[in-house]
Design a protein around this motif. Structure first.
Motif, PDB file in Angstrom:
ATOM      1  N   LYS A 149       0.817  -1.224   0.000  1.00 51.14           N
ATOM      2  CA  LYS A 149       0.000   0.000   0.000  1.00 51.14           C
ATOM      3  C   LYS A 149       0.846   1.267   0.000  1.00 51.14           C
ATOM      4  O   LYS A 149       0.316   2.362  -0.105  1.00 51.14           O
ATOM      5  CB  LYS A 149      -0.909   0.002   1.233  1.00 51.14           C
ATOM      6  CG  LYS A 149      -1.958  -1.100   1.215  1.00 51.14           C
ATOM      7  CD  LYS A 149      -2.817  -1.079   2.468  1.00 51.14           C
ATOM      8  CE  LYS A 149      -2.086  -1.660   3.651  1.00 51.14           C
ATOM      9  NZ  LYS A 149      -2.927  -1.876   4.827  1.00 51.14           N
ATOM     10  N   GLY A 150       2.137   1.120   0.180  1.00 51.18           N
ATOM     11  CA  GLY A 150       2.984   2.304   0.297  1.00 51.18           C
ATOM     12  C   GLY A 150       2.873   2.869   1.704  1.00 51.18           C
ATOM     13  O   GLY A 150       2.578   2.141   2.649  1.00 51.18           O
ATOM     14  N   GLY A 151       3.096   4.150   1.835  1.00 50.99           N
ATOM     15  CA  GLY A 151       3.014   4.764   3.163  1.00 50.99           C
ATOM     16  C   GLY A 151       4.337   4.724   3.893  1.00 50.99           C
ATOM     17  O   GLY A 151       5.391   4.461   3.297  1.00 50.99           O
ATOM     18  N   ASP A 152       4.261   4.977   5.203  1.00 52.24           N
ATOM     19  CA  ASP A 152       5.483   5.076   5.999  1.00 52.24           C
ATOM     20  C   ASP A 152       6.124   3.698   6.189  1.00 52.24           C
ATOM     21  O   ASP A 152       5.431   2.691   6.308  1.00 52.24           O
ATOM     22  CB  ASP A 152       5.174   5.673   7.374  1.00 52.24           C
ATOM     23  CG  ASP A 152       4.759   7.133   7.251  1.00 52.24           C
ATOM     24  OD1 ASP A 152       5.202   7.789   6.283  1.00 52.24           O
ATOM     25  OD2 ASP A 152       3.984   7.595   8.101  1.00 52.24           O
ATOM     26  N   PRO A 153       7.469   3.683   6.260  1.00 51.65           N
ATOM     27  CA  PRO A 153       8.134   2.416   6.561  1.00 51.65           C
ATOM     28  C   PRO A 153       7.971   2.071   8.038  1.00 51.65           C
ATOM     29  O   PRO A 153       7.561   2.926   8.831  1.00 51.65           O
ATOM     30  CB  PRO A 153       9.599   2.711   6.242  1.00 51.65           C
ATOM     31  CG  PRO A 153       9.749   4.178   6.459  1.00 51.65           C
ATOM     32  CD  PRO A 153       8.432   4.791   6.083  1.00 51.65           C
ATOM     33  N   MET A 154       8.289   0.850   8.375  1.00 53.71           N
ATOM     34  CA  MET A 154       8.254   0.465   9.793  1.00 53.71           C
ATOM     35  C   MET A 154       9.440   1.096  10.519  1.00 53.71           C
ATOM     36  O   MET A 154      10.428   1.465   9.882  1.00 53.71           O
ATOM     37  CB  MET A 154       8.299  -1.056   9.901  1.00 53.71           C
ATOM     38  CG  MET A 154       7.018  -1.687   9.428  1.00 53.71           C
ATOM     39  SD  MET A 154       7.072  -3.454   9.533  1.00 53.71           S
ATOM     40  CE  MET A 154       5.489  -3.839   8.796  1.00 53.71           C
ATOM     41  N   PRO A 155       9.349   1.217  11.859  1.00 58.46           N
ATOM     42  CA  PRO A 155      10.431   1.858  12.610  1.00 58.46           C
ATOM     43  C   PRO A 155      11.792   1.218  12.316  1.00 58.46           C
ATOM     44  O   PRO A 155      11.918  -0.007  12.271  1.00 58.46           O
ATOM     45  CB  PRO A 155      10.022   1.615  14.076  1.00 58.46           C
ATOM     46  CG  PRO A 155       8.540   1.467  14.025  1.00 58.46           C
ATOM     47  CD  PRO A 155       8.228   0.820  12.719  1.00 58.46           C
ATOM     48  N   GLY A 156      12.768   2.069  12.073  1.00 58.97           N
ATOM     49  CA  GLY A 156      14.124   1.588  11.815  1.00 58.97           C
ATOM     50  C   GLY A 156      14.399   1.247  10.360  1.00 58.97           C
ATOM     51  O   GLY A 156      15.523   0.901  10.010  1.00 58.97           O
ATOM     52  N   GLN A 157      13.355   1.316   9.512  1.00 55.44           N
ATOM     53  CA  GLN A 157      13.543   0.972   8.100  1.00 55.44           C
ATOM     54  C   GLN A 157      13.552   2.233   7.243  1.00 55.44           C
ATOM     55  O   GLN A 157      12.922   3.233   7.588  1.00 55.44           O
ATOM     56  CB  GLN A 157      12.402   0.061   7.612  1.00 55.44           C
ATOM     57  CG  GLN A 157      12.234  -1.213   8.410  1.00 55.44           C
ATOM     58  CD  GLN A 157      13.450  -2.123   8.330  1.00 55.44           C
ATOM     59  OE1 GLN A 157      13.901  -2.467   7.245  1.00 55.44           O
ATOM     60  NE2 GLN A 157      13.985  -2.512   9.485  1.00 55.44           N
ATOM     61  N   VAL A 158      14.249   2.149   6.109  1.00 58.41           N
ATOM     62  CA  VAL A 158      14.295   3.257   5.156  1.00 58.41           C
ATOM     63  C   VAL A 158      13.088   3.149   4.228  1.00 58.41           C
ATOM     64  O   VAL A 158      12.718   2.053   3.816  1.00 58.41           O
ATOM     65  CB  VAL A 158      15.596   3.180   4.328  1.00 58.41           C
ATOM     66  CG1 VAL A 158      15.594   4.194   3.200  1.00 58.41           C
ATOM     67  CG2 VAL A 158      16.801   3.368   5.223  1.00 58.41           C
TER      68      VAL A 158
END
Lengths: 470, 59
Positions: free
Chosen positions: A214-223
């Motif tokens: 879906k796109g959107g923000d990455p998970m914490p710690g990921q680029v």
């Protein structure tokens, strides 16, 4: 990913491959298709989803990136391989001298060892499904439980002993397992897609773009991954092999240079289908429990295919860790030619087992693979320039062999400065590691030409006429 | 003859690996039913295939 350079036989190490030993296209198709469906695909696929990639960026990024990888094998590696028909190591020795080859072997050996550790980690996650110990999360860098440490070490020691004792047995087992593994990956994809709500092929794009990637923000710690990240990653994840020229060693057996297109079998089965399938399994896990962001191939495969999934994880990890450990052992053994291959492989495996306990490499596998390419690629650029360009500038190729030197400072300078510039760009310049190898190639090429010009100016007898054959 | 039989069993094993997931995708089989078929096919593959698959030395 291709987890180790593929060397079909260990012959003609210091001479061109003769005509009777040359291989047809079919050999290369089988080799690439088999070796690029590895345990690490089960880690890499989910990490794209964790990086918040959209369906368009993911699918088209992979299509284009893999095409560029195939073209790199076809246009960079294979043409030099079939003209010289030498191993990478011998070609490097002629250009750079024995001392630089030794350094290359050391760097390669370290990278192979760490990669083998990541494969052990992948297989150990299968044990976690049954023994229920706490396994690392996406952001973990240290081991999370005693059970995890024990499982990884048991797997690691077993893999190491088998690699040291029975490389040939596992190599045969890997050949047998390959067709079955490919189909299990297809099964992962079919089951994952259906679990995500896809019931017919015509709805694929709708489900892919609105439910899975879906796109959107990455998970914490990921680029955050865009089209460019995916494209460059797919292109460069085997950079050490194609642009880095490690696969000179296998394409020296090819009858024709266009056999490089056989790499498409590995890229579009392993680095397209398998990554998509593994990524889909992760989407299923997130659908069932959005808080469960752990990227653990064992549980991911088990939820889809049960015991067959676990078997696939163990087999995929084992069959790819085996040649990786073997080749790491060979690289280290080359540093001390008299040492026992058995002992070196065993020791390498035990070191890999210790690195495998720490999930930092596995959870940052995308970065590690990009780093590998960044470090080893420059010597591929040196080979390319040395073969195609130096004679056109009136400079002599194979400088170390021609002058009898053990170290070609032009190559050493180009390598070190390129890695230093790339590192600086990543650490201080805000350039992400996935992109830095492209400018790094040009930095290496320009430096190698420039320093070679300076060095060879002082040895006038080396001068060749511009335009003469390389 | 033995080789032919082994090849036939291997082909059946590959079919047993991929057909159940296809049927699941088509909504004709449950996941619980898919998994035993796949496991049986895996066992069959690893038993039958070594009898016929050639191997070239890779080191």
């Amino acid at each position: 990913m291709a987890d180790a350079p593929h060397e079909p036989v260990n012959e003609y190490e210091r001479e061109p491959v003769p005509e009777q030993a040359r291989l047809g296209l079919k050999s290369y198709v089988g080799m690439f298709a088999g070796e690029h469906v590895a345990g690490t695909e089960l880690m890499i696929g989910p990490l794209f989803l964790a990086a918040g990639v959209s369906a368009f960026d993911f699918i088209y990024g992979l299509l284009v990136g893999n095409l560029l990888a195939v073209l790199s094998w076809t246009l960079f590696t294979a043409p030099i391989a079939v003209r010289c028909r030498l191993t990478l190591y011998y070609q490097l020795e002629k250009i750079c001298g024995r001392k630089l080859v030794t350094t290359y072997n050391l760097a390669n050996g370290v990278m192979f060892t760490v990669l083998a550790g990541a494969m052990m980690t992948v297989s150990a996650t299968a044990l976690g499904v049954y023994f229920k110990f706490s396994m690392p999360q996406l952001t973990d860098t240290l081991p999370t439980s005693l059970g995890w440490v024990v499982a990884v070490l048991v797997v690691g020691v077993l893999f190491s002993v088998v690699a040291a004792f029975g490389y040939r047995f596992v190599a045969r087992f890997a050949n047998i397992a390959a067709p079955w593994m490919v189909l299990v990956f297809v099964a992962f994809g079919l089951i994952g897609l259906h679990e995500m709500g896809l019931n017919s092929a015509k709805d694929f794009w709708h489900v892919a773009s609105t439910v899975i990637w879906k796109g959107g923000d990455p998970m914490p710690g990921q680029v955050k991954f865009t089209f460019w990240h995916v494209m460059f990653f797919a292109w460069f994840c085997n950079m050490a092999w194609h642009i880095g020229m490690a696969d000179l060693s296998i394409f020296r057996f090819a009858k024709k240079s266009w056999y490089g297109i056989a790499a498409a079998a590995g890229m579009y089965i392993g680095h397209f289908m398998a990554w998509i399938a593994a990524s889909t399994l992760y989407a299923v896990q997130l659908k069932h429990d959005p808080a469960n962001t752990a990227v653990l191939p064992g549980p991911l495969a088990y939820q889809a295919c049960g015991l067959t999934g676990l078997l696939c994880v163990i087999v995929a990890g084992w069959t790819t860790a085996n040649p990786t450990l073997y080749r790491a052992g060979l690289a280290f053994q080359a540093l001390r030619p008299g040492s026992s291959r058995f002992k070196v492989t065993l020791l390498t495996g035990l070191i890999a087992s210790v690195t495998a306990v720490f999930p930092v490499v596995t959870m940052r596998l995308l970065d590690f693979v990009a780093l590998w390419g960044m470090i080893l690629m420059p010597l591929g650029a040196v080979i390319f320039v040395d073969f195609w360009l130096l004679p056109r500038f009136g400079l002599r190729s194979n400088f170390a062999a021609v002058t009898g030197r053990t170290l070609n400072w032009a190559a050493a300078t180009a390598w070190l400065v390129s890695v230093a510039v790339s590192t600086l760009l990543v650490l201080k310049g805000g350039v992400q590691i996935y992109f830095v190898s492209l400018p790094g190639w040009f930095v290496t090429a320009l430096l190698y030409i420039g320093v070679s010009k300076l060095m060879q100016k002082n040895v006038p007898s080396l001068a060749v006429q511009p335009g003469s054959e390389p | 003859m033995k080789k032919r039989l082994a090849q036939l069993l291997s082909a059946l094993a590959l079919a047993g690996t991929i057909l159940p997931p296809c049927l699941f995708f088509a909504g004709m089989l449950t996941l619980a039913a898919v998994q035993p078929w796949m496991l049986g096919a895996a066992v069959l593959w690893f038993v039958a295939t070594p009898f016929w698959m050639e191997h070239k030395a890779t080191d």
